[in-house]
Design a protein around this motif. Structure first.
Motif, PDB file in Angstrom:
ATOM      1  N   LYS A   1     -43.463 -36.486  41.297  1.00  0.00           N
ATOM      2  CA  LYS A   1     -42.495 -35.888  42.218  1.00  0.00           C
ATOM      3  C   LYS A   1     -42.429 -34.386  41.996  1.00  0.00           C
ATOM      4  O   LYS A   1     -42.215 -33.925  40.876  1.00  0.00           O
ATOM      5  N   GLY A   2     -42.585 -33.635  43.072  1.00  0.00           N
ATOM      6  CA  GLY A   2     -42.524 -32.179  42.973  1.00  0.00           C
ATOM      7  C   GLY A   2     -41.761 -31.576  44.129  1.00  0.00           C
ATOM      8  O   GLY A   2     -41.736 -32.128  45.235  1.00  0.00           O
ATOM      9  N   ALA A   3     -41.137 -30.437  43.893  1.00  0.00           N
ATOM     10  CA  ALA A   3     -40.379 -29.744  44.932  1.00  0.00           C
ATOM     11  C   ALA A   3     -41.319 -29.026  45.884  1.00  0.00           C
ATOM     12  O   ALA A   3     -42.319 -28.430  45.465  1.00  0.00           O
ATOM     13  N   VAL A   4     -40.984 -29.074  47.180  1.00  0.00           N
ATOM     14  CA  VAL A   4     -41.756 -28.334  48.182  1.00  0.00           C
ATOM     15  C   VAL A   4     -40.855 -27.385  48.961  1.00  0.00           C
ATOM     16  O   VAL A   4     -41.247 -26.844  49.978  1.00  0.00           O
ATOM     17  N   GLY A   5     -39.659 -27.208  48.494  1.00  0.00           N
ATOM     18  CA  GLY A   5     -38.690 -26.321  49.127  1.00  0.00           C
ATOM     19  C   GLY A   5     -37.355 -26.496  48.454  1.00  0.00           C
ATOM     20  O   GLY A   5     -37.203 -27.296  47.525  1.00  0.00           O
ATOM     21  N   ALA A   6     -36.371 -25.752  48.928  1.00  0.00           N
ATOM     22  CA  ALA A   6     -35.061 -25.797  48.294  1.00  0.00           C
ATOM     23  C   ALA A   6     -34.376 -27.144  48.478  1.00  0.00           C
ATOM     24  O   ALA A   6     -33.556 -27.546  47.655  1.00  0.00           O
TER      25      ALA A   6
ATOM     26  N   ALA B   1     -36.110 -30.224  49.591  1.00  0.00           N
ATOM     27  CA  ALA B   1     -37.030 -31.327  49.832  1.00  0.00           C
ATOM     28  C   ALA B   1     -38.009 -31.456  48.682  1.00  0.00           C
ATOM     29  O   ALA B   1     -38.251 -30.509  47.928  1.00  0.00           O
ATOM     30  N   SER B   2     -38.560 -32.646  48.562  1.00  0.00           N
ATOM     31  CA  SER B   2     -39.565 -32.894  47.539  1.00  0.00           C
ATOM     32  C   SER B   2     -40.656 -33.782  48.118  1.00  0.00           C
ATOM     33  O   SER B   2     -40.503 -34.383  49.179  1.00  0.00           O
ATOM     34  N   MET B   3     -41.769 -33.854  47.406  1.00  0.00           N
ATOM     35  CA  MET B   3     -42.887 -34.712  47.759  1.00  0.00           C
ATOM     36  C   MET B   3     -43.062 -35.697  46.609  1.00  0.00           C
ATOM     37  O   MET B   3     -43.151 -35.296  45.448  1.00  0.00           O
ATOM     38  N   THR B   4     -43.057 -36.991  46.915  1.00  0.00           N
ATOM     39  CA  THR B   4     -43.156 -37.997  45.863  1.00  0.00           C
ATOM     40  C   THR B   4     -44.317 -38.926  46.167  1.00  0.00           C
ATOM     41  O   THR B   4     -44.355 -39.564  47.229  1.00  0.00           O
ATOM     42  N   ARG B   5     -45.258 -38.985  45.221  1.00  0.00           N
ATOM     43  CA  ARG B   5     -46.419 -39.866  45.355  1.00  0.00           C
ATOM     44  C   ARG B   5     -46.285 -41.033  44.385  1.00  0.00           C
ATOM     45  O   ARG B   5     -45.900 -40.851  43.230  1.00  0.00           O
ATOM     46  N   TYR B   6     -46.635 -42.221  44.867  1.00  0.00           N
ATOM     47  CA  TYR B   6     -46.674 -43.423  44.040  1.00  0.00           C
ATOM     48  C   TYR B   6     -48.117 -43.935  44.039  1.00  0.00           C
ATOM     49  O   TYR B   6     -48.668 -44.232  45.105  1.00  0.00           O
ATOM     50  N   ILE B   7     -48.708 -44.028  42.847  1.00  0.00           N
ATOM     51  CA  ILE B   7     -50.096 -44.436  42.695  1.00  0.00           C
ATOM     52  C   ILE B   7     -50.131 -45.796  42.013  1.00  0.00           C
ATOM     53  O   ILE B   7     -49.607 -45.955  40.902  1.00  0.00           O
ATOM     54  N   ASP B   8     -50.762 -46.769  42.641  1.00  0.00           N
ATOM     55  CA  ASP B   8     -50.874 -48.127  42.104  1.00  0.00           C
ATOM     56  C   ASP B   8     -52.051 -48.176  41.124  1.00  0.00           C
ATOM     57  O   ASP B   8     -53.194 -47.916  41.493  1.00  0.00           O
TER      58      ASP B   8
ATOM     59  N   ASP C   1     -42.443 -37.880  51.964  1.00  0.00           N
ATOM     60  CA  ASP C   1     -42.410 -36.432  52.164  1.00  0.00           C
ATOM     61  C   ASP C   1     -41.145 -35.999  52.894  1.00  0.00           C
ATOM     62  O   ASP C   1     -41.126 -35.024  53.621  1.00  0.00           O
ATOM     63  N   GLU C   2     -40.057 -36.755  52.691  1.00  0.00           N
ATOM     64  CA  GLU C   2     -38.760 -36.370  53.264  1.00  0.00           C
ATOM     65  C   GLU C   2     -37.717 -36.372  52.154  1.00  0.00           C
ATOM     66  O   GLU C   2     -37.652 -37.288  51.340  1.00  0.00           O
ATOM     67  N   GLY C   3     -36.916 -35.344  52.126  1.00  0.00           N
ATOM     68  CA  GLY C   3     -35.774 -35.307  51.216  1.00  0.00           C
ATOM     69  C   GLY C   3     -36.135 -35.531  49.769  1.00  0.00           C
ATOM     70  O   GLY C   3     -37.168 -35.070  49.277  1.00  0.00           O
ATOM     71  N   HIS C   4     -35.290 -36.268  49.066  1.00  0.00           N
ATOM     72  CA  HIS C   4     -35.471 -36.545  47.642  1.00  0.00           C
ATOM     73  C   HIS C   4     -35.576 -38.054  47.458  1.00  0.00           C
ATOM     74  O   HIS C   4     -34.644 -38.801  47.786  1.00  0.00           O
TER      75      HIS C   4
END
Length: 543
Positions: free
Chosen positions: A153-158, A160-167, A180-183
């Motif tokens: 999970k990383g911030a992309v703005g004040a 919002a964040s981008m969160t990836r889940y890898i299986d 890719d929306e909100g937190h």
């Protein structure tokens, strides 16, 4: 507090109306500004699209969500033009300790931090995971949708964040979900025992839910589904939907749909004297004194009621031995150190279970109707009933709001917590007994442990169960503990808060027990059973 958060929702409505900045429902700040390189992709699924803000259980319009991100094999590893930012080792995948996430910057990208996954010597590129900033990128391994997963999970703005889940459940990484929306966070929002992914976003709060259904990911944007202006998740795990500035509806999300169980005006819901229960110092004193008389040293009280539950009466339950009864205008709560559930199967039927962080609520009632919710929090068993025409969903909301009495903030602005006991000769000997008891548990030594418990407690236990209590199992194995003095009840009784930790050998952090959050731990009673010939207290643990 929830009240302050909800007041902020109302304030946001006013700000939006004044400034004309009301974003379209379901769009995050990142989506509005094209700050995220990957956009959401959804396809509709047939569902009941009637006005599901009405009372009762309704289906939700779930949509297939195809945005899983991408994973790409790097046969030669990272190239020389990639600048290493950080390496994060994980105990995941094969459990060999050879799994790590590598954060790096690419020479051809001045906007984003990228990530790669190294699994058993093979490197995979995961793509962009955060905007270039001083904000840290969060990396953890967890269990999601029945799969061993790495979350990045990383911030992309004040906002919002981008969160990836890898299986990584079968040893080869596959993209599971990209939010890719909100937190984004993991929460069992439908209370079925399995976590979903939820994403909150926007100045006017929005809430989206992601779940795995029949092998594919589905998404539901609750603002749109409920036709609500703002939607939040309450501290109790319920969904609160705002309709304009006047009306608030409460819902439970379930696997089969969404269930409305209460409607209030916004003023009623945000008031500290309508749904929220106010407690006076006298209320707290009365509850604590009654609980102490019953040797119930870890009492709980509800934060939220049904409506105008201003007063509480604490007393010993007439028909339940050793049980505290808290009577409010619309319901009553029973609390005990013993299991309160009914056991006469011919007289009671077990209904559904709902799962919350730290406890499970079970509905049990007579076959002809009625019933009670039962939960266990720490060392305290609780149930809730009503003689008034309120359904079990409203009672569950009250029960889900239970907090330790010591966490209550009274009407004079003070907390109900008592000061720690002063250090005296008696306290030191009581602390010694508690410490030796806990150390014997950690060292799996029943012979030592049984020397430090009361004869009364031993007499009420099965000898084999006593031995198993201290020895535990090989995995998880007893590992360590935390101990702190809580309070002095009287001249012969001290209370200590004890957390016991177990360890699953070679397992990742998401496995319960390494190191799990055991809630508030146990409240153990240490009692004085006499004195030595030198006048020193003999103290023993009464678990």
């Amino acid at each position: 507090m929830t009240v302050k958060l909800l007041s902020a929702v109302t304030a946001a409505f006013l700000l939006s109306a004044a400034c004309g900045s009301f974003a379209e429902g379901g769009k995050s700040a990142a989506a509005e500004n094209n700050a995220n390189p990957v956009s959401a992709q959804t396809a509709p699924i047939a569902a009941n699209t009637a006005d599901i803000s009405d009372i009762g259980l309704r289906e939700l319009p779930w949509q297939t969500y195809t945005n899983r991100g991408d994973v790409r094999l790097l046969p030669d590893g990272l190239g020389p033009d990639h600048r290493l930012v950080k390496e994060v080792p994980l105990i995941a995948g094969t459990g060999s300790g050879k799994t790590k996430v590598i954060l790096y910057e690419r020479s051809d990208d001045s906007f984003y931090v990228h990530a790669a996954l190294e699994l058993d010597g093979i490197t995979y590129d995961l793509g962009a995971v955060a905007g270039l900033s001083d904000e840290p990128v969060q990396i953890q391994d967890l269990f999601l949708f029945g799969k061993e997963t790495i979350q990045i999970k990383g911030a992309v703005g004040a906002a919002a964040s981008m969160t990836r889940y890898i299986d990584i459940s079968d040893g080869v990484p596959k993209p599971l979900l990209l939010v890719d929306e909100g937190h984004a966070s993991e929460y069992d929002i439908d209370h079925d025992g399995q976590e979903e992914v939820i994403a909150s976003s926007g100045t006017i709060p929005g809430l989206s839910v992601y779940r795995l259904k029949d092998g594919h990911i589905e998404r539901c944007q609750l603002n749109e589904a409920l036709r609500a202006d703002a939607v939040i998740l309450t501290r109790e795990g319920a969904i609160a939907a705002y309709f304009g500035q006047e009306r608030v509806k409460l819902y439970w999300l379930k696997a089969e749909g969404i269930l409305s169980f209460a409607t209030y005006s916004a003023e009623e819901f945000e008031s500290d004297r309508f749904v929220t229960i106010p407690y006076t110092p006298g209320d707290v004193k009365q509850i604590r004194e009654q609980a102490d008389r019953l040797r119930l040293f870890d009492p709980y009280v509800p934060r939220q009621g049904i409506a105008t539950d201003y007063s509480v009466e604490a007393a010993a339950a007439m028909n339940r031995e050793g049980t505290l009864k808290l009577t409010y205008p619309h319901f009553a709560i029973y609390e005990s150190r013993a299991d309160l559930r009914l056991h006469e199967e011919d007289q009671s039927v077990t209904g559904e279970k709902r799962y919350f962080p730290g406890f499970t609520a079970e509905w049990i009632g007579p076959a002809e109707g009625g019933g009670e919710w039962y939960v266990q929090r720490g060392s305290t068993y609780m149930s809730i009933i009503t003689a008034k025409p309120f359904d079990k969903e409203q009672l569950l909301y009250v029960l889900a709001s239970m907090i330790p009495l010591e966490e209550v903030k009274t009407s004079d602005g003070m907390t109900a917590a008592l000061p720690s006991p002063p250090v005296t000769r008696d306290y030191l000997f009581a602390l010694q007994a508690a410490n030796e008891f806990a150390a014997a548990w950690a060292h799996r030594d029943p012979d030592s442990g049984l020397k430090w418990v009361t004869d009364e407690w031993k007499a009420g236990q099965d000898p084999l169960a006593l031995d198993a209590y201290f020895r535990g199992t090989s995995s998880p194995q007893h590992m360590t503990f935390e101990l702190s003095g809580k309070r002095r009840v009287d001249d012969r009784t001290y209370l200590f808060e004890l957390r016991l930790y177990e360890y699953y050998t070679g397992q990742p952090d998401y496995v319960l027990g390494f190191p799990a959050d055991y809630g508030r731990g146990l409240i153990i009673e240490v009692v004085k059973q006499g004195e030595t010939e030198w006048g020193e207290g003999i103290w023993r643990v009464n678990p």
